[in-house]
Design a protein around this motif. Structure first.
Motif, mmCIF file in Angstrom:
data_model
loop_
_atom_site.group_PDB
_atom_site.id
_atom_site.type_symbol
_atom_site.label_atom_id
_atom_site.label_comp_id
_atom_site.label_asym_id
_atom_site.label_seq_id
_atom_site.Cartn_x
_atom_site.Cartn_y
_atom_site.Cartn_z
ATOM 1 N N GLU A 29 19.482 -23.142 3.163
ATOM 2 C CA GLU A 29 20.319 -21.948 3.031
ATOM 3 C C GLU A 29 20.062 -20.957 4.166
ATOM 4 N N ALA A 30 18.804 -20.727 4.494
ATOM 5 C CA ALA A 30 18.474 -19.783 5.570
ATOM 6 C C ALA A 30 18.962 -20.287 6.928
ATOM 7 N N LEU A 90 12.445 -19.949 11.046
ATOM 8 C CA LEU A 90 12.404 -19.879 9.583
ATOM 9 C C LEU A 90 10.951 -20.013 9.140
ATOM 10 N N LYS A 91 10.505 -19.088 8.305
ATOM 11 C CA LYS A 91 9.163 -19.144 7.737
ATOM 12 C C LYS A 91 9.158 -20.209 6.641
ATOM 13 N N TYR A 114 10.956 -25.199 3.636
ATOM 14 C CA TYR A 114 10.511 -26.198 2.665
ATOM 15 C C TYR A 114 9.328 -25.745 1.826
ATOM 16 N N GLY A 115 9.023 -24.457 1.857
ATOM 17 C CA GLY A 115 7.965 -23.901 1.037
ATOM 18 C C GLY A 115 6.578 -24.181 1.592
ATOM 19 N N LEU A 142 7.655 -31.182 6.008
ATOM 20 C CA LEU A 142 7.678 -29.917 6.744
ATOM 21 C C LEU A 142 7.201 -28.729 5.902
ATOM 22 N N ALA A 143 6.670 -28.998 4.703
ATOM 23 C CA ALA A 143 6.128 -27.910 3.883
ATOM 24 C C ALA A 143 5.003 -27.221 4.646
ATOM 25 N N GLY A 144 4.973 -25.891 4.551
ATOM 26 C CA GLY A 144 3.931 -25.121 5.223
ATOM 27 C C GLY A 144 4.195 -24.858 6.694
#
Length: 145
Positions: free
Chosen positions: A3-4, A22-23, A28-29, A92-94
């Motif tokens: 979404e971002a 994107l942070k 992906y959290g 890609l989390a983190g």
């Protein structure tokens, strides 16, 4: 698409350039310990009782199913005599993601585009067993393919 990511591209036209970051919380959290599971090694044996060492080895991505039939991909982190530790976090989390590029073409999505994307991404979820609590292990994930 994230979404971002989509929001960053909204309103751009052919020839426009973009450069944004994107942070993890926008993408992906963060890495979640709840998605790192210690599974019984029995889950990874064939009918003859042989361990699938050709597929289940440290660092390999292994497709699996949760108890609802959703496809998941876990990365094998560790193998012991009795267990296999797998990480079901998104790869890609983190991570902070940086995108640089330009728009080549801009057009509204067609019904065919929507159907193709729906078919491509159906059945994927964010983690093992739809985020159920996995303290003490997870019996819901199974199926070494």
């Amino acid at each position: 698409l994230l979404e971002a990511f989509e929001k960053q591209l909204m309103g751009l036209e052919a020839g426009d350039k973009f450069d944004f970051t994107l942070k993890p919380e926008e993408a992906y959290g963060e890495v979640s310990d709840a998605y790192i599971l210690e599974l019984e090694k029995e889950l990874f044996k064939n009918e003859e009782g042989e361990f699938h060492s050709d597929v289940v080895f440290e660092g390999n991505a292994v497709p699996m199913l949760d108890n609802q039939g959703n496809q998941l991909v876990g990365i094998v982190e560790k193998i012991t005599d009795d267990t296999v530790t797998m990480d079901f976090n998104h790869p890609l989390a983190g991570q902070t993601l940086h995108f640089i590029g330009s728009v080549l073409e801009a057009r509204p999505a067609t019904e065919e585009d929507r159907q193709r994307l729906t078919a491509q991404f159906s059945g994927q979820v964010g983690g093992c067993c739809d985020g159920d609590d996995h303290e003490g292990g997870c019996s819901c994930c199974s199926g070494c393919h």
